[in-house]
Structures are given as structure tokens and as C-alpha cells.
Design a protein around this motif. Structure first.
Motif, PDB file in Angstrom:
ATOM      1  N   LEU A  61      39.688  54.118  21.501  1.00 49.04           N
ATOM      2  CA  LEU A  61      41.055  54.432  22.353  1.00 49.04           C
ATOM      3  C   LEU A  61      40.998  55.520  23.148  1.00 49.04           C
ATOM      4  CD1 LEU A  61      43.771  53.420  19.426  1.00 49.04           C
ATOM      5  CD2 LEU A  61      42.802  52.046  21.293  1.00 49.04           C
ATOM      6  N   GLU A  62      39.894  56.418  23.001  1.00 51.59           N
ATOM      7  CA  GLU A  62      39.605  57.466  23.843  1.00 51.59           C
ATOM      8  C   GLU A  62      40.636  58.567  23.388  1.00 51.59           C
ATOM      9  OE1 GLU A  62      37.313  58.219  26.144  1.00 51.59           O
ATOM     10  OE2 GLU A  62      36.617  55.973  25.874  1.00 51.59           O
ATOM     11  N   VAL A  63      40.747  58.794  22.096  1.00 49.32           N
ATOM     12  CA  VAL A  63      41.773  59.888  21.587  1.00 49.32           C
ATOM     13  C   VAL A  63      40.779  60.900  20.893  1.00 49.32           C
ATOM     14  CG1 VAL A  63      43.348  60.311  19.475  1.00 49.32           C
ATOM     15  CG2 VAL A  63      43.445  58.317  20.827  1.00 49.32           C
ATOM     16  N   GLU A  64      41.149  62.345  21.499  1.00 50.55           N
ATOM     17  CA  GLU A  64      40.567  63.442  20.780  1.00 50.55           C
ATOM     18  C   GLU A  64      41.404  63.894  19.721  1.00 50.55           C
ATOM     19  OE1 GLU A  64      39.500  66.099  24.001  1.00 50.55           O
ATOM     20  OE2 GLU A  64      38.322  64.663  24.867  1.00 50.55           O
ATOM     21  N   LEU A  65      40.796  64.377  18.521  1.00 50.10           N
ATOM     22  CA  LEU A  65      41.684  64.920  17.417  1.00 50.10           C
ATOM     23  C   LEU A  65      40.880  65.828  16.814  1.00 50.10           C
ATOM     24  CD1 LEU A  65      43.795  61.631  15.955  1.00 50.10           C
ATOM     25  CD2 LEU A  65      44.544  63.805  16.999  1.00 50.10           C
ATOM     26  N   PRO A  66      41.473  66.915  16.296  1.00 45.70           N
ATOM     27  CA  PRO A  66      40.536  67.931  15.358  1.00 45.70           C
ATOM     28  C   PRO A  66      40.399  67.139  13.872  1.00 45.70           C
ATOM     29  CG  PRO A  66      43.074  68.418  15.292  1.00 45.70           C
ATOM     30  CD  PRO A  66      42.916  67.289  16.344  1.00 45.70           C
ATOM     31  N   LEU A  67      39.462  66.374  13.480  1.00 48.13           N
ATOM     32  CA  LEU A  67      39.331  65.641  12.475  1.00 48.13           C
ATOM     33  C   LEU A  67      39.120  66.772  11.167  1.00 48.13           C
ATOM     34  CD1 LEU A  67      39.039  63.230  10.645  1.00 48.13           C
ATOM     35  CD2 LEU A  67      36.764  63.081  11.725  1.00 48.13           C
ATOM     36  N   MET A  68      38.067  67.631  11.690  1.00 54.88           N
ATOM     37  CA  MET A  68      37.703  68.563  10.658  1.00 54.88           C
ATOM     38  C   MET A  68      39.113  69.534  10.037  1.00 54.88           C
ATOM     39  SD  MET A  68      34.545  71.348  10.476  1.00 54.88           S
ATOM     40  CE  MET A  68      33.408  69.953  10.729  1.00 54.88           C
ATOM     41  N   ASP A 114      35.113  66.740  15.294  1.00 50.04           N
ATOM     42  CA  ASP A 114      36.304  66.097  15.955  1.00 50.04           C
ATOM     43  C   ASP A 114      36.064  65.209  16.609  1.00 50.04           C
ATOM     44  OD1 ASP A 114      37.420  68.641  14.957  1.00 50.04           O
ATOM     45  OD2 ASP A 114      37.463  69.466  16.798  1.00 50.04           O
ATOM     46  N   THR A 115      37.038  64.092  16.736  1.00 52.15           N
ATOM     47  CA  THR A 115      36.867  62.925  17.414  1.00 52.15           C
ATOM     48  C   THR A 115      36.844  63.218  18.845  1.00 52.15           C
ATOM     49  OG1 THR A 115      39.089  62.267  17.609  1.00 52.15           O
ATOM     50  CG2 THR A 115      37.848  61.893  15.306  1.00 52.15           C
ATOM     51  N   LEU A 152      49.680  58.370  17.084  1.00 52.97           N
ATOM     52  CA  LEU A 152      49.612  56.985  16.474  1.00 52.97           C
ATOM     53  C   LEU A 152      48.388  57.360  15.540  1.00 52.97           C
ATOM     54  CD1 LEU A 152      50.424  54.323  15.118  1.00 52.97           C
ATOM     55  CD2 LEU A 152      49.150  53.411  17.316  1.00 52.97           C
ATOM     56  N   VAL A 153      47.256  57.649  16.259  1.00 51.47           N
ATOM     57  CA  VAL A 153      45.929  57.775  15.305  1.00 51.47           C
ATOM     58  C   VAL A 153      46.118  59.089  14.747  1.00 51.47           C
ATOM     59  CG1 VAL A 153      43.598  57.955  15.654  1.00 51.47           C
ATOM     60  CG2 VAL A 153      44.602  56.530  17.089  1.00 51.47           C
ATOM     61  N   ARG A 154      46.579  60.063  15.178  1.00 56.13           N
ATOM     62  CA  ARG A 154      46.507  61.301  14.313  1.00 56.13           C
ATOM     63  C   ARG A 154      47.222  61.032  13.001  1.00 56.13           C
ATOM     64  NH1 ARG A 154      46.632  66.748  15.626  1.00 56.13           N
ATOM     65  NH2 ARG A 154      47.682  68.065  14.135  1.00 56.13           N
ATOM     66  N   LEU A 155      48.598  60.347  13.050  1.00 57.03           N
ATOM     67  CA  LEU A 155      49.210  59.856  11.899  1.00 57.03           C
ATOM     68  C   LEU A 155      48.368  58.819  10.796  1.00 57.03           C
ATOM     69  CD1 LEU A 155      51.921  59.641  10.177  1.00 57.03           C
ATOM     70  CD2 LEU A 155      52.539  57.805  11.666  1.00 57.03           C
TER      71      LEU A 155
END
Length: 479
Positions: free
Chosen positions: A453-460, A391-392, A287-290
């Protein structure tokens, strides 16, 4: 004195100004005195100072949150931003200010009726078959009500949505004057804070840029134009990410400066409602990735930065197939970049994704960002933006990364001082584009959502992907 106090009490504007400045300078003086006491008088170690600050925060944070709720207006927005930055805001402050993410008390029914008649030119009873005076949401500038439109009488109503259930967004009574004056007061307070502590210069820059744009957010016709434009850009195309989000459509014939009607999204809930996310088995990361992909596409591809994506403006709608769609609300505060800024941001995101320091420094030059140390240490500005776009992660990891970054900055400052290289006034921003304020705010709010939400995402990597894609499309476009 008694006559003066009566004058203050009878004059709402003066009474409000006194209220704002009393709260602000009470808090400022508390921490200034505390800092002097701990550092210069008691000379406590950093860990012991941190313990004392945390103890004082436990009293000051609830006091500030209580006053923000009482003052409403701009102060609610500031509280929303601070509570949404779980990666930076201390837990005590985040929990106290978290009430800003909830709905505030709504206006009285009489005020709502008067606002509707002023906005649409006729009483609510002539427009709506049903109208719920209990707002489904109430925030700093407006509140939202659920209603059902009446069938049109001949050609009186310029809408083909008769009988539809709609959401009606109405500005609070007298909010424009209050908001503009509160903005001027917040700038004055930030100037004092910046003089006492250079770390607040960034906050001052944010408020000054916001002050220049605030008239647009207070005109709902501007928000409706943005809604229509973004629906056309994101929802009216085939394939890709366009089909994966919802943006409510405004209702023709029910749009004015202070109120408008739009589609009602049934069953949606706030994106940071962790209980409902878990209850419905929503994949938080997906969800947060989207949401981040959508934000990056709007920013780098469509040149549209929605500067207010706090959790109250990001909802979740469950689909019959079991998926979850983000609902993107409140397009009143939108920033559009100049052609040069857009090229600069795209180049910066792509260069950081490629770990190319030289290209990133060149992109910052094109963007119009200058720092007092760029001539001798341009890599430090690149470090800052790499930190911003990193990254988050969860709350603890985000705080550790921020602490490590600022510790590295302090060591650089100490080394510069040892070598006699320190510039007069220290490291300062010499030039900054307006878009910097809005982009950093958006990235900060998204990072705060990930921390909550404790979400890890490759923001960069996500930003770099959309930057390269947008650059390629721009290169292929005919001149």
C-alpha cells in the motif's frame, strides 16, 4: 512400472505425495543447476546473473502458483505468506502467487451439507432459513458461507440469534489429514533446502514451530475461544483503540470442531483492495497505522499474537460517518508467550526504540535468543532485530533496505574470514524461542502490507510505545 503407476494413481495419498515432491524438487533442481551454470561454468557478473534469474522466475513462478492452487491445503497458506511479503518477494513471484489472496474454488453443495450435518448434528434445512452455497470466501482450511438462522423450535437451538444473518465457516472435506501430511512433507522439503543453502534454515524453523501448533488451527473450538477472549479484551472496554475495530462474535449453539457460525459483517472488503480503498477515499496510512497499533497492543499488552494476519484475514468496514474500521478475522493460529518471553520482547522493543544496544542485547538474552557469534559480536543480533522492527515503507525502499542489510552481513563475513574469526559453520542461531517464529512472521506480513500500500510508518516507535506502556502497567499491578 505400469502396475506401480496404477497403484500411485489409485492411492490418493501416494498420488498427492508424488505431486508435492515432483513440484518441489523440480524447482529446487532448476535453481541448483542454474546457479552452478551461471557461477561456475559461465562465471557471469552479478547483474547478468540477476537478469537470468528474473527470466527463469517468469516461467517458474506461474508454474508454482498453478500447482499451489491445485494442491490447496498448506500450499495456499505458504503462497499467501510469500505473496504478502512485498518487501522481500520478487515482483514476478508476488504477482504469480497473488492469486492465493483471492478465493479458491469451493466445495460442492453435497459436501457442504454433509459437513454441516456432521458439525451441528442436524441437516442444514433444519438450522437455516436461507443458505448460500456459493462461498463468500474459500481458503486453505475452510470456506465461509452467508446464511440466515431459522427461528428456534422450543429449546432445540441454544442461540438467541434466531433469524440473524450469519457467516458459517466450514472446514473442507478431509482437510485435517491432508494438512497434517502436507506439513510433514513441507518440513522434509525445507530440510533439503537448508542443506543446500543455509539461508533456508529460518524457513525450516518456521515450519517446525508451525507443525507443533497446527492441531490448534484445525480445531475451530479453539478459534472460537480466541474470538471471545479478544472481543472481551478489545471491544468490551471504554475508550482508546478498543472501539476502532470489529471482531465478529461467534454464535452460541453453533460451534464444533469443524464448523461454527459468527456475525456477518456486511459490505467489508480486503484491506489490500487498492481500488476500493481509493474509491471510498480511505486514508491508507491511518488505516494501516491502526492495524499495527492493534497488533502491537495484542502482542505486547495482551500477550496474544495472531500469527496469520495476511490480507485475506484483514478486512475494511466503512462506517456511516465516513471512517474505515479494520475487521480482524481468523483467530485460529494464535501464539501466547511465556512470562519470560513476554518480558524479553517488551524489553527488546523498548531498548531498540531508545537506540540502546546494550539493553537490547540483554533483552535478547532474557528472550532466550542465542547466536553463535553473540559472545564476540552481540551487536550483530541487535542489528538483525533492529532491521526486523525498522520503520515501514514502500516496496522499492523496503527491497533496498533489505539488500543493504544483507550486503552489510556479507561484508562482515568477509572481514571475519580475513581476520580468522569465522566460526565453524558460519553465523548460526544456537537457541531460539518458539515465539520468535510467530512474531517475525507477523511483523513480516505487516511490513509486506505497508509495502503493497506504499505506507510509511514508524513501526519501531509504535512497538516501543506499547512495550513501555505494558511494562508500566505490569509494574503497577499488585503481586
Amino acid at each position: 512400472l505400469g502396475r506401480f503407476l496404477r497403484l500411485v494413481w489409485l492411492n490418493y495419498g501416494l498420488r498427492r505425495a508424488c505431486h508435492v515432491y515432483f513440484v518441489a524438487y523440480s524447482v529446487i533442481s532448476t535453481y541448483v543447476v542454474l546457479k552452478i551454470l551461471l557461477k561456475r561454468v559461465l562465471r557471469l557478473s552479478e547483474p547478468r546473473c540477476a537478469s537470468v534469474y528474473a527470466w527463469v522466475d517468469s516461467f517458474v513462478a506461474p508454474f508454482v502458483a498453478n500447482r499451489f492452487v491445485a494442491l490447496k491445503s498448506l500450499w495456499v497458506k505458504i503462497g499467501q505468506y510469500m505473496s504478502g511479503r512485498a518487501d522481500l518477494t520478487p515482483v514476478v513471484w508476488q504477482e504469480a502467487l497473488g492469486v492465493m489472496q483471492n478465493d479458491l474454488a469451493g466445495d460442492a453443495p453435497g459436501d457442504v451439507d454433509a459437513a454441516l450435518e456432521h458439525a451441528f448434528g442436524k441437516p442444514a434445512s433444519e438450522i437455516f432459513e436461507e443458505f448460500d452455497y456459493t462461498p463468500i470466501a474459500s481458503a486453505s482450511i475452510a470456506q465461509v458461507h452467508r446464511a440466515r438462522l431459522k427461528p428456534p423450535k422450543a429449546a432445540e437451538v441454544g442461540s438467541d440469534e434466531a433469524g440473524a444473518v450469519v457467516a458459517v465457516k466450514i472446514q473442507h472435506r478431509g482437510i485435517e489429514s491432508v494438512f497434517v501430511k502436507d506439513m510433514a512433507r513441507s518440513v522434509a522439503i525445507a530440510r533439503v533446502c537448508a542443506r543446500l543453502n543455509p539461508d533456508f534454515e529460518g524457513l525450516l524453523s518456521v515450519l517446525l514451530a508451525w507443525e507443533r501448533e497446527i492441531h490448534l488451527e484445525l480445531d475451530f473450538r479453539h478459534e472460537v475461544d480466541n474470538l471471545r477472549e479478544m472481543r472481551a479484551a478489545l471491544l468490551d472496554s471504554d475508550g482508546g483503540l478498543q472501539a476502532n475495530c470489529l471482531i465478529p462474535a461467534p454464535i452460541d449453539g453453533f460451534v464444533s470442531k469443524t464448523a461454527f457460525a459468527m456475525e456477518y459483517v456486511e459490505g467489508a472488503f480486503k484491506i489490500n483492495d487498492q481500488f476500493l480503498l481509493d474509491y471510498h477515499g480511505v486514508d491508507r496510512r491511518a488505516l494501516v497505522r491502526l492495524v499495527i497499533h492493534l497488533t502491537a497492543h495484542c502482542f505486547l499488552g495482551l500477550n496474544t499474537v495472531n500469527a496469520d494476519p495476511h490480507p485475506g484475514n484483514l478486512l475494511v468496514k466503512l462506517s456511516p460517518e465516513g471512517g474505515a474500521q479494520p475487521v480482524l478475522l481468523d483467530w485460529g493460529w494464535v501464539c501466547r508467550l511465556t512470562p519470560g518471553e513476554l518480558v524479553g520482547w517488551r524489553g527488546l522493543a523498548a531498548a531498540l526504540g531508545d537506540l540502546n544496544t546494550q539493553a537490547a542485547a540483554s533483552a535478547l538474552q532474557a528472550l532466550g535468543y542465542r547466536n553463535s557469534q553473540d559472545a564476540r559480536a552481540p551487536e550483530r543480533s541487535v542489528e538483525f532485530f533492529a532491521h526486523l522492527m525498522r520503520d515501514t515503507g514502500g516496496r522499492r525502499a523496503a527491497k533496498q533496505e533489505s539488500a543493504a542489510f544483507f550486503d552489510r552481513r556479507r561484508r562482515q563475513e568477509q572481514e571475519d574470514k580475513r581476520l580468522g574469526l569465522r566460526e565453524k559453520g558460519g553465523r548460526k542461531i544456537a537457541k531460539i524461542p518458539d515465539s520468535f517464529i510467530f512474531v517475525t512472521r507477523v511483523l513480516g506480513l505487516l511490513r509486506g502490507l505497508c509495502a503493497t500500500l506504499e505506507v510509511e510508518l514508524p513501526l519501531m516507535d509504535i512497538l516501543a510505545h506499547h512495550a513501555r506502556e505494558a511494562t508500566a502497567l505490569a509494574d503497577e499491578a499488585p503481586p
